[in-house]
Scaffold this motif. Structure first.
Motif, PDB file in Angstrom:
ATOM      1  N   SER A 133       0.812  -1.221   0.000  1.00 25.58           N
ATOM      2  CA  SER A 133       0.000   0.000   0.000  1.00 25.58           C
ATOM      3  C   SER A 133       0.849   1.276   0.000  1.00 25.58           C
ATOM      4  O   SER A 133       0.305   2.371   0.140  1.00 25.58           O
ATOM      5  CB  SER A 133      -0.937   0.007   1.211  1.00 25.58           C
ATOM      6  OG  SER A 133      -0.182   0.053   2.408  1.00 25.58           O
ATOM      7  N   HIS A 134       2.156   1.134  -0.158  1.00 26.20           N
ATOM      8  CA  HIS A 134       3.006   2.326  -0.156  1.00 26.20           C
ATOM      9  C   HIS A 134       4.257   2.067  -0.995  1.00 26.20           C
ATOM     10  O   HIS A 134       5.296   1.660  -0.482  1.00 26.20           O
ATOM     11  CB  HIS A 134       3.381   2.706   1.278  1.00 26.20           C
ATOM     12  CG  HIS A 134       3.884   4.114   1.425  1.00 26.20           C
ATOM     13  ND1 HIS A 134       3.215   5.075   2.168  1.00 26.20           N
ATOM     14  CD2 HIS A 134       4.980   4.735   0.931  1.00 26.20           C
ATOM     15  CE1 HIS A 134       3.880   6.213   2.117  1.00 26.20           C
ATOM     16  NE2 HIS A 134       4.972   6.030   1.372  1.00 26.20           N
ATOM     17  N   ALA A 135       4.156   2.280  -2.305  1.00 29.01           N
ATOM     18  CA  ALA A 135       5.308   2.113  -3.202  1.00 29.01           C
ATOM     19  C   ALA A 135       5.470   3.408  -3.995  1.00 29.01           C
ATOM     20  O   ALA A 135       4.485   4.055  -4.342  1.00 29.01           O
ATOM     21  CB  ALA A 135       5.074   0.939  -4.147  1.00 29.01           C
ATOM     22  N   HIS A 136       6.691   3.809  -4.225  1.00 34.70           N
ATOM     23  CA  HIS A 136       6.929   5.056  -4.955  1.00 34.70           C
ATOM     24  C   HIS A 136       7.419   4.772  -6.371  1.00 34.70           C
ATOM     25  O   HIS A 136       8.204   3.848  -6.600  1.00 34.70           O
ATOM     26  CB  HIS A 136       7.985   5.904  -4.230  1.00 34.70           C
ATOM     27  CG  HIS A 136       7.496   6.481  -2.936  1.00 34.70           C
ATOM     28  ND1 HIS A 136       6.675   7.587  -2.874  1.00 34.70           N
ATOM     29  CD2 HIS A 136       7.697   6.107  -1.649  1.00 34.70           C
ATOM     30  CE1 HIS A 136       6.404   7.867  -1.608  1.00 34.70           C
ATOM     31  NE2 HIS A 136       7.005   6.984  -0.839  1.00 34.70           N
ATOM     32  N   LEU A 137       6.942   5.596  -7.313  1.00 34.24           N
ATOM     33  CA  LEU A 137       7.413   5.502  -8.696  1.00 34.24           C
ATOM     34  C   LEU A 137       7.875   6.891  -9.140  1.00 34.24           C
ATOM     35  O   LEU A 137       7.222   7.889  -8.820  1.00 34.24           O
ATOM     36  CB  LEU A 137       6.275   5.010  -9.612  1.00 34.24           C
ATOM     37  CG  LEU A 137       6.668   4.771 -11.077  1.00 34.24           C
ATOM     38  CD1 LEU A 137       7.509   3.507 -11.205  1.00 34.24           C
ATOM     39  CD2 LEU A 137       5.434   4.651 -11.978  1.00 34.24           C
ATOM     40  N   LEU A 176      -5.021  10.438  -2.028  1.00 35.65           N
ATOM     41  CA  LEU A 176      -4.260  11.686  -2.054  1.00 35.65           C
ATOM     42  C   LEU A 176      -3.302  11.650  -0.876  1.00 35.65           C
ATOM     43  O   LEU A 176      -3.718  11.400   0.259  1.00 35.65           O
ATOM     44  CB  LEU A 176      -5.212  12.889  -1.917  1.00 35.65           C
ATOM     45  CG  LEU A 176      -4.551  14.264  -1.820  1.00 35.65           C
ATOM     46  CD1 LEU A 176      -3.792  14.604  -3.105  1.00 35.65           C
ATOM     47  CD2 LEU A 176      -5.616  15.346  -1.545  1.00 35.65           C
ATOM     48  N   LYS A 177      -2.014  11.863  -1.158  1.00 36.20           N
ATOM     49  CA  LYS A 177      -1.028  11.768  -0.090  1.00 36.20           C
ATOM     50  C   LYS A 177      -0.574  13.143   0.396  1.00 36.20           C
ATOM     51  O   LYS A 177      -0.383  14.066  -0.397  1.00 36.20           O
ATOM     52  CB  LYS A 177       0.205  10.994  -0.569  1.00 36.20           C
ATOM     53  CG  LYS A 177       1.196  10.779   0.575  1.00 36.20           C
ATOM     54  CD  LYS A 177       2.494  10.188   0.113  1.00 36.20           C
ATOM     55  CE  LYS A 177       3.394   9.929   1.326  1.00 36.20           C
ATOM     56  NZ  LYS A 177       4.753   9.581   0.938  1.00 36.20           N
ATOM     57  N   LEU A 178      -0.390  13.241   1.708  1.00 40.14           N
ATOM     58  CA  LEU A 178       0.222  14.425   2.313  1.00 40.14           C
ATOM     59  C   LEU A 178       1.526  13.988   2.968  1.00 40.14           C
ATOM     60  O   LEU A 178       1.550  13.027   3.740  1.00 40.14           O
ATOM     61  CB  LEU A 178      -0.722  15.019   3.376  1.00 40.14           C
ATOM     62  CG  LEU A 178      -0.151  16.198   4.178  1.00 40.14           C
ATOM     63  CD1 LEU A 178       0.105  17.406   3.279  1.00 40.14           C
ATOM     64  CD2 LEU A 178      -1.096  16.592   5.315  1.00 40.14           C
ATOM     65  N   ALA A 204       0.556   6.680   7.297  1.00 41.96           N
ATOM     66  CA  ALA A 204       1.655   5.922   6.706  1.00 41.96           C
ATOM     67  C   ALA A 204       2.811   5.824   7.685  1.00 41.96           C
ATOM     68  O   ALA A 204       3.137   6.798   8.385  1.00 41.96           O
ATOM     69  CB  ALA A 204       2.110   6.592   5.410  1.00 41.96           C
ATOM     70  N   HIS A 205       3.409   4.671   7.779  1.00 38.23           N
ATOM     71  CA  HIS A 205       4.576   4.373   8.611  1.00 38.23           C
ATOM     72  C   HIS A 205       4.266   4.381  10.119  1.00 38.23           C
ATOM     73  O   HIS A 205       5.183   4.289  10.930  1.00 38.23           O
ATOM     74  CB  HIS A 205       5.756   5.316   8.330  1.00 38.23           C
ATOM     75  CG  HIS A 205       5.907   5.677   6.884  1.00 38.23           C
ATOM     76  ND1 HIS A 205       5.827   4.735   5.882  1.00 38.23           N
ATOM     77  CD2 HIS A 205       6.106   6.865   6.259  1.00 38.23           C
ATOM     78  CE1 HIS A 205       5.971   5.347   4.704  1.00 38.23           C
ATOM     79  NE2 HIS A 205       6.132   6.636   4.903  1.00 38.23           N
ATOM     80  N   ALA A 206       2.972   4.509  10.459  1.00 35.76           N
ATOM     81  CA  ALA A 206       2.567   4.366  11.863  1.00 35.76           C
ATOM     82  C   ALA A 206       3.434   5.181  12.823  1.00 35.76           C
ATOM     83  O   ALA A 206       3.816   4.716  13.896  1.00 35.76           O
ATOM     84  CB  ALA A 206       2.605   2.880  12.265  1.00 35.76           C
ATOM     85  N   SER A 233       5.762  -1.059   1.593  1.00 37.57           N
ATOM     86  CA  SER A 233       7.221  -1.239   1.593  1.00 37.57           C
ATOM     87  C   SER A 233       7.955   0.100   1.712  1.00 37.57           C
ATOM     88  O   SER A 233       9.024   0.167   2.282  1.00 37.57           O
ATOM     89  CB  SER A 233       7.668  -1.941   0.312  1.00 37.57           C
ATOM     90  OG  SER A 233       7.413  -1.118  -0.815  1.00 37.57           O
ATOM     91  N   ASP A 234       7.378   1.167   1.140  1.00 36.53           N
ATOM     92  CA  ASP A 234       7.995   2.489   1.024  1.00 36.53           C
ATOM     93  C   ASP A 234       9.197   2.441   0.076  1.00 36.53           C
ATOM     94  O   ASP A 234       9.249   3.190  -0.888  1.00 36.53           O
ATOM     95  CB  ASP A 234       8.385   3.060   2.392  1.00 36.53           C
ATOM     96  CG  ASP A 234       8.538   4.569   2.355  1.00 36.53           C
ATOM     97  OD1 ASP A 234       8.214   5.173   1.310  1.00 36.53           O
ATOM     98  OD2 ASP A 234       9.005   5.143   3.349  1.00 36.53           O
ATOM     99  N   LEU A 235      10.157   1.577   0.352  1.00 35.10           N
ATOM    100  CA  LEU A 235      11.336   1.451  -0.512  1.00 35.10           C
ATOM    101  C   LEU A 235      11.474  -0.010  -0.944  1.00 35.10           C
ATOM    102  O   LEU A 235      11.266  -0.909  -0.125  1.00 35.10           O
ATOM    103  CB  LEU A 235      12.600   1.860   0.250  1.00 35.10           C
ATOM    104  CG  LEU A 235      12.585   3.267   0.856  1.00 35.10           C
ATOM    105  CD1 LEU A 235      13.852   3.510   1.679  1.00 35.10           C
ATOM    106  CD2 LEU A 235      12.463   4.319  -0.236  1.00 35.10           C
TER     107      LEU A 235
HETATM  108 ZN   LIG Z   1       6.865   7.112   1.307  1.00 36.06          ZN
END
Ligand SMILES: [Zn+2]
Length: 251
Positions: free
Chosen positions: A10-14, A101-103, A162-164, A211-213
């Motif tokens: 639920s958290h991958a960056h492109l 939408l991410k902040l 995100a990331h608790a 995963s974030d990264l």
């Molecule tokens: Zn991130």
């Protein structure tokens, strides 16, 4: 799929990150998903990019080419003119089919309890997008507890922390989710004992993993797979919660 579990990142960056220099390509992302058994990923822009519209377009192209495996999220600097901000969020929701939408308060220093932030949350609600709020590094605006007030002000809007709280503020993330039923917690960056602590307070139906990264994919998913939990609770964290929040119509 791993050990019979469907996996939702639920958290991958492109894209290209200007602040960290990271470059995440679609080919590498799909390769990593295959290697680690990830069935579906939500793609987020990095918080500092050269051109937010071009980044959204890049994510949209990836999602169109792999709609069974990828979904998209929007993120843009919240201090551009409000009309421009709203227009791009509308484009992402209605034309590109984005799901969130991410902040990122560390790089988008919006105080979640200021009146100025109402515009951000109201725009997400207007276009039916849950918000993903980075928490942890970037305090004080990234403190999990600061999302309690907007979550109460916008009870129909779903907030994903995100990331608790990024480990340091994990207990605060658990408290925020305990007092607000519309707050969800994404568990990346927590150590397994902190995941257990969150689980003592928050039901698995409001927890998800990301995963974030790409370097962290294996560690993030195996820490959930390795928990001593009923299968249903693990499947909630690994897939069901994210699918319910981001893909309600396709899950
Ligand atoms: Zn991130």
């Amino acid at each position: 799929m791993r050990d019979g579990f469907r996996l939702y990142d639920s958290h991958a960056h492109l894209g290209v990150s200007l602040h960290s220099g990271r470059v995440h390509t679609l080919d590498a992302l799909l390769r990593d998903m295959d290697r680690h058994g990830v069935d579906r990923s939500l793609l987020l822009p990095f918080p500092v990019v050269e051109d937010y519209r071009a980044t959204h377009d890049e994510i949209a192209r990836a999602v169109r080419a792999h709609s069974d495996r990828l979904a998209g999220a929007a993120s843009l600097y919240p201090f551009i003119p409000e009309a421009e901000f709203r227009q791009e969020v509308r484009r992402c929701a209605e034309e590109l089919g984005f799901r969130a939408l991410k902040l990122q308060p560390q790089y988008q220093a919006l105080n979640p309890i200021s009146s100025r932030s109402d515009f951000f949350f109201a725009t997400a609600l207007e276009f039916g997008l849950p918000v993903i709020c980075h928490t942890g590094a970037g305090a004080p605006f990234a403190l999990p507890s600061l999302f309690i007030l907007p979550a109460r002000k916008f009870p129909e809007l779903r907030f994903v922390l995100a990331h608790a709280g990024g480990g340091l503020y994990a207990a605060e993330a658990a408290v925020a989710a305990t007092v607000c039923p519309n707050i969800y917690v994404e568990l990346s960056w927590l150590a397994p004992h902190q995941v257990r602590m969150v689980l003592e307070h928050v039901p698995a139906s409001r927890l998800m993993i990301g995963s974030d990264l790409p370097d962290n994919l294996e560690a993030e998913f195996s820490k959930i797979l390795g928990l001593d939990l009923p299968r249903e609770a693990k499947q909630d964290i690994l897939w069901n919660t994210a699918a319910a929040v981001f893909d309600a119509t396709t899950s």
